[in-house]
Design a protein around this motif. Structure first.
Motif, PDB file in Angstrom:
ATOM      1  N   ALA A 127       0.823  -1.205   0.000  1.00 43.44           N
ATOM      2  CA  ALA A 127       0.000   0.000   0.000  1.00 43.44           C
ATOM      3  C   ALA A 127       0.862   1.262   0.000  1.00 43.44           C
ATOM      4  CB  ALA A 127      -0.924  -0.003   1.218  1.00 43.44           C
ATOM      5  N   ARG A 128       1.976   1.219   0.723  1.00 41.21           N
ATOM      6  CA  ARG A 128       2.879   2.379   0.782  1.00 41.21           C
ATOM      7  C   ARG A 128       3.412   2.731  -0.598  1.00 41.21           C
ATOM      8  NH1 ARG A 128       8.469   2.674   0.844  1.00 41.21           N
ATOM      9  NH2 ARG A 128       8.618   0.400   1.004  1.00 41.21           N
ATOM     10  N   VAL A 129       3.847   1.726  -1.345  1.00 40.53           N
ATOM     11  CA  VAL A 129       4.438   1.981  -2.658  1.00 40.53           C
ATOM     12  C   VAL A 129       3.363   2.311  -3.695  1.00 40.53           C
ATOM     13  CG1 VAL A 129       5.758   0.947  -4.543  1.00 40.53           C
ATOM     14  CG2 VAL A 129       6.449   0.549  -2.171  1.00 40.53           C
ATOM     15  N   ALA A 130       2.236   1.618  -3.638  1.00 41.75           N
ATOM     16  CA  ALA A 130       1.177   1.839  -4.627  1.00 41.75           C
ATOM     17  C   ALA A 130       0.542   3.214  -4.485  1.00 41.75           C
ATOM     18  CB  ALA A 130       0.114   0.750  -4.509  1.00 41.75           C
ATOM     19  N   GLY A 131       0.364   3.680  -3.248  1.00 42.43           N
ATOM     20  CA  GLY A 131      -0.285   4.961  -3.029  1.00 42.43           C
ATOM     21  C   GLY A 131      -1.755   4.922  -3.443  1.00 42.43           C
ATOM     22  N   GLU A 132      -2.398   6.065  -3.438  1.00 47.47           N
ATOM     23  CA  GLU A 132      -3.821   6.120  -3.786  1.00 47.47           C
ATOM     24  C   GLU A 132      -4.066   5.881  -5.269  1.00 47.47           C
ATOM     25  OE1 GLU A 132      -5.630   9.680  -2.413  1.00 47.47           O
ATOM     26  OE2 GLU A 132      -5.142   9.322  -0.304  1.00 47.47           O
ATOM     27  N   ARG A 133      -3.148   6.330  -6.113  1.00 48.63           N
ATOM     28  CA  ARG A 133      -3.343   6.218  -7.562  1.00 48.63           C
ATOM     29  C   ARG A 133      -3.139   4.792  -8.052  1.00 48.63           C
ATOM     30  NH1 ARG A 133       0.680   8.981 -11.940  1.00 48.63           N
ATOM     31  NH2 ARG A 133      -0.125   7.931 -13.800  1.00 48.63           N
ATOM     32  N   LYS A 134      -2.208   4.076  -7.451  1.00 49.24           N
ATOM     33  CA  LYS A 134      -1.813   2.730  -7.836  1.00 49.24           C
ATOM     34  C   LYS A 134      -1.217   2.712  -9.244  1.00 49.24           C
ATOM     35  CE  LYS A 134      -4.833   0.461  -4.546  1.00 49.24           C
ATOM     36  NZ  LYS A 134      -5.760  -0.669  -4.290  1.00 49.24           N
ATOM     37  N   PHE A 135      -0.883   1.506  -9.726  1.00 52.05           N
ATOM     38  CA  PHE A 135      -0.118   1.393 -10.968  1.00 52.05           C
ATOM     39  C   PHE A 135      -0.984   0.937 -12.141  1.00 52.05           C
ATOM     40  CE2 PHE A 135       3.068   1.139  -7.648  1.00 52.05           C
ATOM     41  CZ  PHE A 135       4.074   1.957  -8.145  1.00 52.05           C
ATOM     42  N   ASP A 136      -0.695   1.496 -13.303  1.00 47.99           N
ATOM     43  CA  ASP A 136      -1.391   1.095 -14.526  1.00 47.99           C
ATOM     44  C   ASP A 136      -0.849  -0.219 -15.072  1.00 47.99           C
ATOM     45  OD1 ASP A 136      -2.965   3.567 -14.730  1.00 47.99           O
ATOM     46  OD2 ASP A 136      -1.021   4.506 -15.115  1.00 47.99           O
ATOM     47  N   VAL A 137       0.426  -0.477 -14.812  1.00 48.88           N
ATOM     48  CA  VAL A 137       1.083  -1.696 -15.287  1.00 48.88           C
ATOM     49  C   VAL A 137       1.985  -2.227 -14.178  1.00 48.88           C
ATOM     50  CG1 VAL A 137       2.588  -2.733 -17.041  1.00 48.88           C
ATOM     51  CG2 VAL A 137       1.119  -0.794 -17.654  1.00 48.88           C
ATOM     52  N   VAL A 138       1.896  -3.532 -13.907  1.00 50.02           N
ATOM     53  CA  VAL A 138       2.840  -4.204 -13.015  1.00 50.02           C
ATOM     54  C   VAL A 138       3.559  -5.273 -13.818  1.00 50.02           C
ATOM     55  CG1 VAL A 138       3.102  -5.679 -10.980  1.00 50.02           C
ATOM     56  CG2 VAL A 138       1.504  -3.753 -10.914  1.00 50.02           C
ATOM     57  N   ASP A 180      -8.153  -0.383 -13.959  1.00 50.59           N
ATOM     58  CA  ASP A 180      -7.971  -0.958 -15.292  1.00 50.59           C
ATOM     59  C   ASP A 180      -6.546  -1.434 -15.521  1.00 50.59           C
ATOM     60  OD1 ASP A 180     -10.633  -0.475 -16.123  1.00 50.59           O
ATOM     61  OD2 ASP A 180     -10.138   1.634 -16.485  1.00 50.59           O
ATOM     62  N   GLY A 181      -5.840  -1.709 -14.418  1.00 52.94           N
ATOM     63  CA  GLY A 181      -4.426  -2.041 -14.523  1.00 52.94           C
ATOM     64  C   GLY A 181      -4.154  -3.376 -15.178  1.00 52.94           C
ATOM     65  N   VAL A 182      -2.931  -3.498 -15.727  1.00 55.44           N
ATOM     66  CA  VAL A 182      -2.494  -4.695 -16.445  1.00 55.44           C
ATOM     67  C   VAL A 182      -1.282  -5.291 -15.733  1.00 55.44           C
ATOM     68  CG1 VAL A 182      -1.526  -5.551 -18.606  1.00 55.44           C
ATOM     69  CG2 VAL A 182      -3.349  -3.853 -18.667  1.00 55.44           C
ATOM     70  N   PHE A 183      -1.251  -6.622 -15.647  1.00 55.58           N
ATOM     71  CA  PHE A 183      -0.146  -7.364 -15.038  1.00 55.58           C
ATOM     72  C   PHE A 183       0.496  -8.239 -16.107  1.00 55.58           C
ATOM     73  CE2 PHE A 183       0.932 -11.374 -12.516  1.00 55.58           C
ATOM     74  CZ  PHE A 183       2.155 -10.898 -12.078  1.00 55.58           C
ATOM     75  N   LEU A 184       1.796  -8.064 -16.345  1.00 54.65           N
ATOM     76  CA  LEU A 184       2.536  -8.851 -17.332  1.00 54.65           C
ATOM     77  C   LEU A 184       3.609  -9.640 -16.603  1.00 54.65           C
ATOM     78  CD1 LEU A 184       2.995  -9.416 -20.409  1.00 54.65           C
ATOM     79  CD2 LEU A 184       4.693  -7.583 -20.360  1.00 54.65           C
ATOM     80  N   ILE A 185       3.556 -10.973 -16.712  1.00 53.13           N
ATOM     81  CA  ILE A 185       4.464 -11.839 -15.967  1.00 53.13           C
ATOM     82  C   ILE A 185       5.200 -12.794 -16.894  1.00 53.13           C
ATOM     83  CG2 ILE A 185       2.526 -13.403 -15.457  1.00 53.13           C
ATOM     84  CD1 ILE A 185       4.044 -14.224 -12.888  1.00 53.13           C
ATOM     85  N   THR A 186       6.496 -12.985 -16.619  1.00 51.39           N
ATOM     86  CA  THR A 186       7.301 -13.991 -17.307  1.00 51.39           C
ATOM     87  C   THR A 186       7.797 -14.999 -16.280  1.00 51.39           C
ATOM     88  OG1 THR A 186       8.007 -12.566 -19.125  1.00 51.39           O
ATOM     89  CG2 THR A 186       9.450 -14.400 -18.565  1.00 51.39           C
ATOM     90  N   SER A 187       7.627 -16.284 -16.596  1.00 53.29           N
ATOM     91  CA  SER A 187       7.994 -17.357 -15.674  1.00 53.29           C
ATOM     92  C   SER A 187       8.675 -18.490 -16.434  1.00 53.29           C
ATOM     93  CB  SER A 187       6.738 -17.902 -14.973  1.00 53.29           C
ATOM     94  OG  SER A 187       7.020 -19.086 -14.251  1.00 53.29           O
ATOM     95  N   CYS A 188       9.627 -19.144 -15.776  1.00 51.94           N
ATOM     96  CA  CYS A 188      10.204 -20.368 -16.337  1.00 51.94           C
ATOM     97  C   CYS A 188       9.849 -21.586 -15.491  1.00 51.94           C
ATOM     98  CB  CYS A 188      11.721 -20.245 -16.493  1.00 51.94           C
ATOM     99  SG  CYS A 188      12.631 -20.210 -14.944  1.00 51.94           S
ATOM    100  N   ASN A 189       9.217 -21.367 -14.334  1.00 52.40           N
ATOM    101  CA  ASN A 189       8.830 -22.479 -13.459  1.00 52.40           C
ATOM    102  C   ASN A 189       7.391 -22.928 -13.677  1.00 52.40           C
ATOM    103  OD1 ASN A 189      11.294 -22.551 -12.226  1.00 52.40           O
ATOM    104  ND2 ASN A 189      10.665 -21.522 -10.361  1.00 52.40           N
ATOM    105  N   TRP A 190       6.573 -22.054 -14.262  1.00 51.50           N
ATOM    106  CA  TRP A 190       5.152 -22.332 -14.402  1.00 51.50           C
ATOM    107  C   TRP A 190       4.747 -22.253 -15.877  1.00 51.50           C
ATOM    108  CZ3 TRP A 190       2.665 -23.753 -10.006  1.00 51.50           C
ATOM    109  CH2 TRP A 190       3.262 -23.400  -8.790  1.00 51.50           C
ATOM    110  N   THR A 191       3.888 -23.170 -16.293  1.00 41.12           N
ATOM    111  CA  THR A 191       3.346 -23.115 -17.643  1.00 41.12           C
ATOM    112  C   THR A 191       2.274 -22.032 -17.720  1.00 41.12           C
ATOM    113  OG1 THR A 191       1.539 -24.669 -17.225  1.00 41.12           O
ATOM    114  CG2 THR A 191       3.682 -25.601 -17.883  1.00 41.12           C
ATOM    115  N   GLU A 192       1.880 -21.708 -18.939  1.00 41.27           N
ATOM    116  CA  GLU A 192       0.823 -20.713 -19.118  1.00 41.27           C
ATOM    117  C   GLU A 192      -0.454 -21.146 -18.405  1.00 41.27           C
ATOM    118  OE1 GLU A 192      -1.909 -19.352 -22.836  1.00 41.27           O
ATOM    119  OE2 GLU A 192       0.257 -19.034 -23.077  1.00 41.27           O
ATOM    120  N   ASP A 193      -0.840 -22.422 -18.551  1.00 37.06           N
ATOM    121  CA  ASP A 193      -2.067 -22.904 -17.904  1.00 37.06           C
ATOM    122  C   ASP A 193      -1.981 -22.796 -16.385  1.00 37.06           C
ATOM    123  OD1 ASP A 193      -3.172 -23.467 -20.350  1.00 37.06           O
ATOM    124  OD2 ASP A 193      -2.767 -25.613 -20.275  1.00 37.06           O
ATOM    125  N   GLU A 194      -0.813 -23.083 -15.831  1.00 41.41           N
ATOM    126  CA  GLU A 194      -0.644 -22.998 -14.382  1.00 41.41           C
ATOM    127  C   GLU A 194      -0.720 -21.553 -13.901  1.00 41.41           C
ATOM    128  OE1 GLU A 194       2.160 -26.937 -13.605  1.00 41.41           O
ATOM    129  OE2 GLU A 194       3.077 -25.030 -14.179  1.00 41.41           O
TER     130      GLU A 194
END
Length: 232
Positions: A127-138, A180-194
């Motif tokens: 909450a401290r880092v996000a603040g009231e506005r929060k992030f459009d992209v994580v 309306d924020g978007v989360f983009l994640i890259t992983s090598c331990n988990w498949t897309e379905d997981e």
């Protein structure tokens, strides 16, 4: 047991999930940067990082969008986005040494990027880092992977995975995102379905990035998964 739970049960805790490991890594990389100017390792390689940057450039039109890189390490993703003229960039890491390295690199390149030490599993710190506005992209390139290898607190042998940390992570992502924020994640331990199964209770799948595929036993797959979610 879900597929996600089954895969997680097979994980063993690793030094890659320990803060003291990463503090040591970035201590060495700070020294290396001071001596040689080398910014250090790019997690999952430059190709994976470039694909994430390309996805942001194609899908986030607002150059002033507020962008957070969780577990930023040396800040490579944000350095690349700054070069693409994104202006509101924040990187966080639980390693103060990583934040110091990223800050040094950014100053050397005369760029404007904010770096902050943050425990992403602590709701108050989120909450401290996000603040009231929060992030459009994580953005996440390998951080969730590392968290899934975190040893359970109090486990003297350090072999038992902290499943509570894995469960807390999606909540922290949601609490960091604007409506309306978007989360983009890259992983090598988990498949897309997981990954979809893990984040579906909180987020909606909106896109994917193709990586080099392989074929084994008649099944085609990818060694790295990158997918995008939108806040539900």
């Amino acid at each position: 047991m879900s597929d996600d739970e089954g895969s997680a049960a097979s994980f063993e805790a690793s030094r890659l999930g320990r803060k003291d490991h990463w503090d040591g890594v970035y201590d060495r990389e700070i020294s290396n940067f001071v001596e040689t100017g080398d910014i250090g390792e790019i997690w999952f390689g430059e190709d994976s990082a470039n694909k994430m940057v390309e996805w942001v450039c194609r899908n986030i039109d607002n150059a002033d969008a507020r962008i957070l890189d969780v577990g930023c390490g040396n800040g490579h993703l944000l350095l690349s986005l700054a070069e693409e003229d994104y202006t509101d960039l924040t990187g966080t890491d639980y390693s103060a040494q990583a934040v110091e390295l990223a800050t040094r690199i950014t100053k050397q390149r005369d760029l404007e990027i904010t770096y902050v030490v943050q425990n992403f599993l602590d709701p108050e710190d989120v909450a401290r880092v996000a603040g009231e506005r929060k992030f459009d992209v994580v953005l996440d390139k390998g951080t969730y992977d590392a968290i899934c290898l975190k040893p359970k607190d109090g486990d003297e042998d350090g072999a038992e995975v902290d499943t509570g940390a894995r469960d807390m992570y999606p909540v922290s992502v949601v609490n960091s995102l604007s409506p309306d924020g978007v989360f983009l994640i890259t992983s090598c331990n988990w498949t897309e379905d997981e990954l979809v199964a893990r984040f579906a209770p909180h987020l909606t799948l909106v896109g994917r990035v193709k990586h080099r595929s392989f074929q084994f036993g008649g099944v085609i797959g990818q060694t790295v998964s990158t997918i995008a979610f939108k806040k539900s």
